[in-house]
Design a protein around this motif. Structure first.
Motif, PDB file in Angstrom:
ATOM      1  N   TYR A  32     -10.179 -22.992 -90.933  1.00 23.56           N
ATOM      2  CA  TYR A  32     -11.462 -23.639 -91.208  1.00 23.56           C
ATOM      3  C   TYR A  32     -12.542 -22.735 -90.643  1.00 23.56           C
ATOM      4  N   TYR A  79     -12.495 -24.176 -95.990  1.00 22.37           N
ATOM      5  CA  TYR A  79     -11.167 -24.548 -95.536  1.00 22.37           C
ATOM      6  C   TYR A  79     -10.182 -23.902 -96.505  1.00 22.37           C
ATOM      7  N   TYR A 133      -9.530 -22.288-101.835  1.00 25.13           N
ATOM      8  CA  TYR A 133     -10.172 -22.878-100.665  1.00 25.13           C
ATOM      9  C   TYR A 133     -11.189 -23.929-101.080  1.00 25.13           C
TER      10      TYR A 133
END
Length: 167
Positions: free
Chosen positions: A89, A67, A112
């Motif tokens: 995502y 993500y 991330y």
């Protein structure tokens, strides 16, 4: 400090910094391990511009996901290359169709969350460098002290099942 062993605050976890050669450099906080997770790993990752964290690879037992929190990157996924940015995502199921590598091709740090099931044993295949990574006792990213097997071998290293055995 957190009020429970399964609750951690990101700022209380130290960064693990890794640099290898001119292209590999990242910072990682293993949130899942710090919160005593068992079957789900989560790491906060930071990639500087022009760098990547891992060779292109896929797992045979573990599913991963990313993500993107901030920055931009280029994701090599299977035979495709996909641009990623904050809010994206990415699901990375186990298997060769999900062979992946995330590269920061932007001008700012790529930040991330990396998630992974923590299944062991796991065989990880690196198709570009033609290597295989074997883990047993602890999943990739898991407790190294618990490992009963950890080996990185060329994919071409194959012997006869009976070689070296007394007959």
């Amino acid at each position: 400090m957190s009020s429970h062993k399964h609750v951690v605050h990101e700022q209380e976890i130290p960064w693990n910094e890794v640099t290898h050669g001119p292209k590999v450099s990242y910072r990682r906080k293993q949130l899942g391990a710090a919160a005593k997770g068992r079957k789900l790993g989560c790491s906060l990752m930071e990639l500087p511009p022009g760098r990547f964290a891992f060779p292109r690879h896929f797992h045979t037992a573990n599913e991963e996901a990313y993500y993107v929190l901030s920055g931009t990157g280029r994701l090599r996924l299977g035979e495709d290359t996909v641009a990623v940015k904050a809010g994206d995502y990415v699901a990375l199921p186990a298997g060769p169709e999900s062979a992946h590598q995330l590269v920061n091709d932007g001008t700012e740090t790529l930040r991330y969350l990396a998630f992974s099931t923590m299944v062991e044993p796991d065989i990880t295949v690196c198709p570009d460098s033609k290597k295989v990574v074997l883990f047993a006792g602890a999943a990739p990213g898991g407790d190294k002290a618990a490992r009963t097997l950890s080996a990185i071998l060329p994919l071409s290293s194959e012997v006869d099942y009976w070689s070296g055995e007394e007959r």
